[in-house]
Scaffold this active site. Structure first.
Site, PDB file in Angstrom:
ATOM      1  N   ASP A  94     -17.830  21.502 -17.972  1.00 23.60           N
ATOM      2  CA  ASP A  94     -16.638  22.829 -18.318  1.00 23.60           C
ATOM      3  C   ASP A  94     -15.770  22.171 -19.293  1.00 23.60           C
ATOM      4  O   ASP A  94     -14.740  22.567 -19.821  1.00 23.60           O
ATOM      5  CB  ASP A  94     -16.253  23.374 -17.150  1.00 23.60           C
ATOM      6  CG  ASP A  94     -15.689  22.581 -16.039  1.00 23.60           C
ATOM      7  OD1 ASP A  94     -15.547  21.403 -16.326  1.00 23.60           O
ATOM      8  OD2 ASP A  94     -15.052  23.183 -15.221  1.00 23.60           O
ATOM      9  N   SER A  95     -15.692  20.781 -19.179  1.00 27.27           N
ATOM     10  CA  SER A  95     -14.896  19.909 -20.292  1.00 27.27           C
ATOM     11  C   SER A  95     -14.987  20.671 -21.701  1.00 27.27           C
ATOM     12  O   SER A  95     -14.164  20.490 -22.596  1.00 27.27           O
ATOM     13  CB  SER A  95     -14.923  18.497 -20.242  1.00 27.27           C
ATOM     14  OG  SER A  95     -16.391  18.220 -20.281  1.00 27.27           O
TER      15      SER A  95
ATOM     16  N   ASP B 108     -22.422  22.801 -15.613  1.00 28.03           N
ATOM     17  CA  ASP B 108     -20.830  23.117 -14.588  1.00 28.03           C
ATOM     18  C   ASP B 108     -21.032  24.536 -14.185  1.00 28.03           C
ATOM     19  O   ASP B 108     -21.054  25.515 -15.133  1.00 28.03           O
ATOM     20  CB  ASP B 108     -19.807  22.646 -15.482  1.00 28.03           C
ATOM     21  CG  ASP B 108     -19.136  21.495 -14.690  1.00 28.03           C
ATOM     22  OD1 ASP B 108     -19.434  21.253 -13.612  1.00 28.03           O
ATOM     23  OD2 ASP B 108     -18.310  20.517 -15.365  1.00 28.03           O
TER      24      ASP B 108
ATOM     25  N   LYS C 200     -23.413  21.921 -11.197  1.00 26.67           N
ATOM     26  CA  LYS C 200     -22.316  21.112 -10.454  1.00 26.67           C
ATOM     27  C   LYS C 200     -21.228  22.154 -10.106  1.00 26.67           C
ATOM     28  O   LYS C 200     -20.950  23.090 -10.713  1.00 26.67           O
ATOM     29  CB  LYS C 200     -21.620  20.138 -11.604  1.00 26.67           C
ATOM     30  CG  LYS C 200     -20.640  19.464 -10.674  1.00 26.67           C
ATOM     31  CD  LYS C 200     -20.335  18.231 -11.707  1.00 26.67           C
ATOM     32  CE  LYS C 200     -19.564  18.212 -12.825  1.00 26.67           C
ATOM     33  NZ  LYS C 200     -18.197  18.582 -12.814  1.00 26.67           N
TER      34      LYS C 200
ATOM     35  N   GLU D 205     -17.610  21.953  -8.609  1.00 23.82           N
ATOM     36  CA  GLU D 205     -16.377  21.013  -8.399  1.00 23.82           C
ATOM     37  C   GLU D 205     -15.906  21.223  -6.833  1.00 23.82           C
ATOM     38  O   GLU D 205     -14.480  21.689  -6.854  1.00 23.82           O
ATOM     39  CB  GLU D 205     -15.205  21.535  -9.551  1.00 23.82           C
ATOM     40  CG  GLU D 205     -14.489  20.121  -9.806  1.00 23.82           C
ATOM     41  CD  GLU D 205     -13.760  20.724 -11.107  1.00 23.82           C
ATOM     42  OE1 GLU D 205     -14.156  20.763 -12.275  1.00 23.82           O
ATOM     43  OE2 GLU D 205     -12.329  20.929 -10.880  1.00 23.82           O
TER      44      GLU D 205
ATOM     45  N   GLU E 276     -14.223  11.491  -9.314  1.00 23.05           N
ATOM     46  CA  GLU E 276     -13.472  11.354 -10.430  1.00 23.05           C
ATOM     47  C   GLU E 276     -12.043  11.125 -10.161  1.00 23.05           C
ATOM     48  O   GLU E 276     -11.392  11.282  -9.174  1.00 23.05           O
ATOM     49  CB  GLU E 276     -13.211  12.745 -11.215  1.00 23.05           C
ATOM     50  CG  GLU E 276     -12.317  12.626 -12.466  1.00 23.05           C
ATOM     51  CD  GLU E 276     -12.625  13.484 -13.384  1.00 23.05           C
ATOM     52  OE1 GLU E 276     -13.270  14.565 -13.303  1.00 23.05           O
ATOM     53  OE2 GLU E 276     -11.758  13.675 -14.623  1.00 23.05           O
TER      54      GLU E 276
HETATM   55  O1  KIV Z   1     -16.509  18.907 -17.040  1.00 24.96           O
HETATM   56  C1  KIV Z   1     -16.869  17.737 -17.319  1.00 24.96           C
HETATM   57  O2  KIV Z   1     -17.225  17.065 -18.471  1.00 24.96           O
HETATM   58  C2  KIV Z   1     -16.890  16.843 -15.910  1.00 24.96           C
HETATM   59  C3  KIV Z   1     -17.210  15.463 -15.957  1.00 24.96           C
HETATM   60  C4  KIV Z   1     -16.162  14.664 -16.593  1.00 24.96           C
HETATM   61  C5  KIV Z   1     -17.571  14.677 -14.978  1.00 24.96           C
HETATM   62  O3  KIV Z   1     -16.682  17.561 -14.832  1.00 24.96           O
END
Ligand code: KIV
Length: 278
Positions: free
Chosen positions: A49-50, A88, A118, A120, A187
């Site tokens: 989600d970055s 994510d 994923k 979080e 992280e």
């Molecule tokens: O959102 C993302 O890119 C992440 C990574 C930095 C692990 O969660």
């Protein structure tokens, strides 16, 4: 190895069995061409989600929607052949309860064809992790610095500064592991904490700013390529694409303004129908 076996998609079993073995190589990807470039070199591609910050210019990942994740997940699936692809779950798509988490994660799996999601969290969403895994959705956990929680943390801060925070992160990781996560992103923690977590959990840990004690590493691809204007201290830049892009744009602008582009080779060799060719 035959071409066919080289292109076999990695599965959750390949990722899980890397525990304690050769480090897992993981990167983020958000679109098809970049996924295709990274794919031969990595075990796992994360549609993180970055994407909200890196591609869409949002101030944090909090504003990212399920639709955004699905769109980028579809692109990464089209571009990749052999990497295990994880998408994510964005902020607000899984926290309410297990039903909410399942409905949204099932949508991500169906509409993108990705291999896992994923979440979080560890402990506070352990129930959701267990619920998803029991219903056929592999889940990766994420502990330590959790970008979706920046509003309670007051910014992007490394975790484990106090005894309480240290043991909280450790408990989160153990909860995610016990709930059935096949891997956990760790992280922004001290190397000793990353080592302690890696020893305490059965599944592989994937570090980002968490030292080589983890079972694998992940970075945001735009950081590693030198596209991002600011990067955290744990990033190693392997290229300077900012410089390359800026130089290319500058050269193009100069040529256009000087009418030096397009040149003879950059034009169609067609003439008006019926006109004599010279
Ligand atoms: O959102 C993302 O890119 C992440 C990574 C930095 C692990 O969660």
């Amino acid at each position: 190895m035959s071409a066919q076996s080289q292109e076999r998609r990695k599965t959750v079993r390949d990722i899980a069995k890397a525990k304690g073995g050769d480090p897992l190589v993981c990167l983020t990807a958000y679109d098809a061409p970049m996924a295709a470039l990274l794919d031969p070199h990595v075990d796992l591609l994360l549609v993180g989600d970055s994407v909200g910050m890196v591609v869409h210019g949002l101030p944090s990942t909090v504003g990212v929607t399920l639709d955004m994740m699905i769109l980028h997940g579809q692109a990464v699936m089209r571009g990749s052949k052999q990497a295990f692809v994880v998408v994510d779950m964005p902020f607000g798509s899984y926290e309410t309860n297990s039903d909410q988490a399942f409905l949204n994660a099932a949508r991500v799996m169906k509409e993108t064809g990705c291999h896992a999601v994923k979440i979080e969290s560890g402990s506070y969403a352990a129930q959701q992790i267990g619920h998803l895994v029991a219903r056929g959705i592999p889940v990766m956990g994420h502990v330590g610095l959790r970008p979706q929680a920046i509003n309670v943390d007051g910014g992007f801060r490394a975790k484990g500064r106090t005894e309480e925070e240290w043991s909280g992160v450790l408990e989160e990781a153990i909860a995610a592991d016990e709930a059935g996560a096949f891997a956990i992103v760790v992280e922004g923690v001290a190397p000793e904490l990353a080592e302690q977590i890696t020893k305490a959990v059965k599944c592989p840990t994937i570090g980002i700013g968490a030292s080589e004690a983890c079972d694998g590493q992940i970075l945001v691809t735009d950081d590693l390529l030198g596209v991002s204007d600011w990067v955290p201290r744990f990033v190693r830049k392997y290229a300077n694409l900012r410089g390359v892009v800026s130089e290319a744009a500058q050269a193009y602008a100069k040529d256009v303004r000087a009418r030096a582009f397009p040149g003879a080779e950059e034009k169609y060799k067609l003439t008006k129908p019926g006109a004599k060719r010279s």
